[in-house]
Design a protein around this motif. Structure first.
Motif, PDB file in Angstrom:
ATOM      1  N   SER A 116       0.851  -1.177   0.000  1.00 11.79           N
ATOM      2  CA  SER A 116       0.000   0.000   0.000  1.00 11.79           C
ATOM      3  C   SER A 116       0.890   1.231   0.000  1.00 11.79           C
ATOM      4  CB  SER A 116      -0.885  -0.023   1.262  1.00 11.79           C
ATOM      5  OG  SER A 116      -1.676   1.137   1.334  1.00 11.79           O
ATOM      6  N   GLY A 117       0.380   2.319  -0.542  1.00 11.74           N
ATOM      7  CA  GLY A 117       1.135   3.565  -0.548  1.00 11.74           C
ATOM      8  C   GLY A 117       2.081   3.659  -1.724  1.00 11.74           C
ATOM      9  N   PRO A 118       2.666   4.853  -1.920  1.00 14.15           N
ATOM     10  CA  PRO A 118       3.537   5.061  -3.067  1.00 14.15           C
ATOM     11  C   PRO A 118       4.832   4.268  -2.955  1.00 14.15           C
ATOM     12  CG  PRO A 118       3.187   7.110  -1.819  1.00 14.15           C
ATOM     13  CD  PRO A 118       2.493   6.028  -1.073  1.00 14.15           C
ATOM     14  N   ALA A 119       5.268   3.677  -4.065  1.00 23.00           N
ATOM     15  CA  ALA A 119       6.583   3.041  -4.161  1.00 23.00           C
ATOM     16  C   ALA A 119       6.843   2.044  -3.035  1.00 23.00           C
ATOM     17  CB  ALA A 119       7.689   4.102  -4.221  1.00 23.00           C
ATOM     18  N   LEU A 120       5.871   1.162  -2.788  1.00 17.74           N
ATOM     19  CA  LEU A 120       6.003   0.073  -1.806  1.00 17.74           C
ATOM     20  C   LEU A 120       6.239   0.600  -0.389  1.00 17.74           C
ATOM     21  CD1 LEU A 120       8.309  -2.455  -3.752  1.00 17.74           C
ATOM     22  CD2 LEU A 120       5.825  -2.558  -3.534  1.00 17.74           C
ATOM     23  N   GLN A 121       5.502   1.639   0.019  1.00 21.44           N
ATOM     24  CA  GLN A 121       5.736   2.213   1.353  1.00 21.44           C
ATOM     25  C   GLN A 121       5.346   1.262   2.482  1.00 21.44           C
ATOM     26  OE1 GLN A 121       3.551   5.804   2.303  1.00 21.44           O
ATOM     27  NE2 GLN A 121       4.367   5.842   4.388  1.00 21.44           N
TER      28      GLN A 121
END
Lengths: 187, 353
Positions: free
Chosen positions: B336-341
């Motif tokens: 979830s979240g940007p760039a595998l956060q």
């Protein structure tokens, strides 16, 4: 099977219509700092963080817990985001309690917030569900007909609602963090 | 863990752009609830706890998950909760509820009508609202920055990325729920234009609508509901910094940390939630998956990525491999979240602990 769970500390910010002096992260950190301080802990002692917030449209940030991870000391830890509409504050406490009761964590920070001054809450609440006629009147537009129906069915005298409001305002004045400080208000 | 809990049922809707489905999710959920109840011999009154994952921003309105309760039926009242996350995290909450003993059977579901708006722009609103989101860095562009860093660091080549996509599409030919599948070589894919350099269309998950449901049960009930339950031997999640400039985009410490916390160990099969081709390469490394592990035999998120359901579907698919006897130990992953956060790992085993 179920582990006992207890509240170790609480933290609240002074509720007011606008907190232009802090960001969303600053507001949340203020509450988190107060909670861990009242528990005699530091954020580093927290095993997991549960964030409650509903709805995202109040601040105009999609899943704000992602951006708040740093401010809440959640980096490298489990971070859960609860959204159960109007019940979200209580539900956040329930989820955090379950994590302790399940034996998954020892110390969990449960934090719920709203910073309605960042966006337009009236717009956010003027929803248009599929197959429904949008009321476009915020929460009041949904609740007012229910209250009117209740008054008609029960025959409640017109001052009943005001009695509740007076009681709440007088109680609220006992809490230095309450938004309204109207201890002298009367019916 | 003190008690054994197992996945006993899974269903997902075919990932498609669904003109017939509303943002409430109901049209996608009703058929898969029926399917999973039929397979487990359950009815909705057997479910002790319900938890869902979905997004108001995806639906374009506040409290959108409330309409999805129509797929359950709100009467009689049910013990129910909701996360504004991929439903893999709803399953985590449901798992905790079963561990407390408050519920014996729990159901997690997720749904997303990703095609309702321009997804990559919607996801830009996940970034810092003061300093980053106003610049509208869309999710594909953010992933492209990550892919570019890896190319320049010599971690992978565009050919490596295309090979991930080609293999995924080939695997998806046997998955009727996949949105994209087919036989294509990496060389053919590399001849196609960029979407956001260095990403081409095959490097990015397609935009599609879908829903998924997983049922879990305590040890006392699991064996009566399922011939070979997929026992949850480890389940953990972690988050990394929300500031793109503050973290090394070529490391995924939250994925490695979640795998360690879940006691992942060796697995035969892994379903990874990698919405971009290079992210599968990052996750293989972070999760310590060797050459012998079958990665994304379903085709993975590159062949179907219904937002807020795809992570739960990865766990469901890994569990299905165990329930069918195709694997004795499998891993499901969600991001979830940007760039595998933010990353979650669920380890499933044919043997109770």
């Amino acid at each position: 099977m179920k582990q006992p769970a207890a509240v170790l500390g609480v933290g609240q910010t002074r509720h007011r219509s606008k907190r232009t002096d802090v960001s969303i992260a600053g507001l949340c950190r203020e509450a988190a700092d107060r909670a861990v301080a009242s528990a005699g802990l530091a954020l580093a002692d927290i095993d997991a963080v549960v964030v409650g917030k509903a709805p995202d449209l109040f601040e105009g940030v999609m899943m704000p817990e992602l951006y708040l991870a740093d401010a809440l000391g959640a980096v490298g830890k489990p971070l859960l985001r609860v959204h159960t509409a109007g019940s979200v504050g209580g539900a956040t406490g329930i989820v955090a309690t379950s994590l302790v009761q399940a034996g998954l964590h020892r110390r969990v920070l449960a934090l719920a917030f709203e910073k309605q001054s960042e966006s337009n809450a009236m717009w956010a609440l003027s929803i248009a569900p599929p197959f429904s006629i949008p009321v476009v009147a915020g929460a009041g537009g949904y609740f007012a007909p229910h209250i009117r129906a209740y008054i008609r069915r029960s025959g409640a005298p017109p001052h009943i609602g005001a009695l509740v409001a007076v009681k709440d305002r007088r109680n609220g004045a006992l809490n230095p963090y309450a938004h309204l400080q109207q201890g002298d208000i009367t019916l | 863990m003190s008690a054994d809990v197992a996945v006993v049922g899974f269903a997902q809707s075919p990932v498609r752009v669904r003109e017939d489905a509303t943002t409430s999710g109901v049209e996608m959920l009703v058929p898969i609830f029926a399917e999973v109840f039929r397979a487990c011999g359950l009815t909705k009154s057997d479910i002790g706890f319900w938890c869902s994952g979905s997004s108001d921003y995806l639906a374009g309105r506040a409290f959108s998950f409330v309409s999805a309760v129509d797929a359950i039926g709100a009467v009689p009242p049910a013990m129910e909760s909701h996360v504004e996350m991929d439903a893999a995290w709803a399953l985590y909450e449901a798992w905790a509820k079963v561990l407390t003993g408050e519920a014996e059977i729990a159901l997690a579901y997720g749904f997303g009508k990703s095609s309702g708006a321009e997804l990559r722009r919607v996801l830009a609103l996940q970034l810092d609202p003061y300093l980053v989101a106003p610049l509208w860095p869309d999710s594909v562009s953010v992933a492209a920055l990550q892919a570019r860093l890896g190319l320049e660091a010599g971690r992978w080549t565009e050919k490596d990325m295309a090979e991930v996509a080609a293999r995924s599409r080939a695997e998806a030919r046997s998955n009727p729920d996949a949105q994209v599948s087919g036989s294509v070589t990496a060389a053919e894919l590399l001849a196609r234009p960029y979407v956001a350099e260095p990403l081409r269309a095959h490097d990015c998950a397609p935009v599609g609508d879908g829903a998924a449901v997983v049922i879990i049960a305590s040890a006392a009930r699991a064996r009566e509901l399922c011939e070979r339950p997929a026992w949850i031997s480890g389940f953990a999640h972690q988050v990394d910094s929300g500031s793109l400039g503050a973290r090394d985009l070529l490391a995924v410490p939250s994925a490695a940390g979640a795998a360690a916390a879940a006691g992942a160990g060796p697995v035969e099969l892994a379903e990874l939630h990698a919405p971009f081709s290079h992210q599968e390469l990052l996750l293989r490394e972070a999760l310590g998956l060797g050459e012998g592990v079958a990665v994304n035999p379903s085709g993975g998120a590159l062949c179907g990525n219904p937002m807020f359901a795809a992570g739960l579907a990865r766990i469901g698919l890994a569990a299905r491999a165990v329930m069918s006897g195709r694997a004795s130990r499998a891993l499901g992953h969600a991001t979830s979240g940007p760039a595998l956060q933010q990353n979650l790992v669920c380890v499933l085993s044919g043997e109770a602990s």
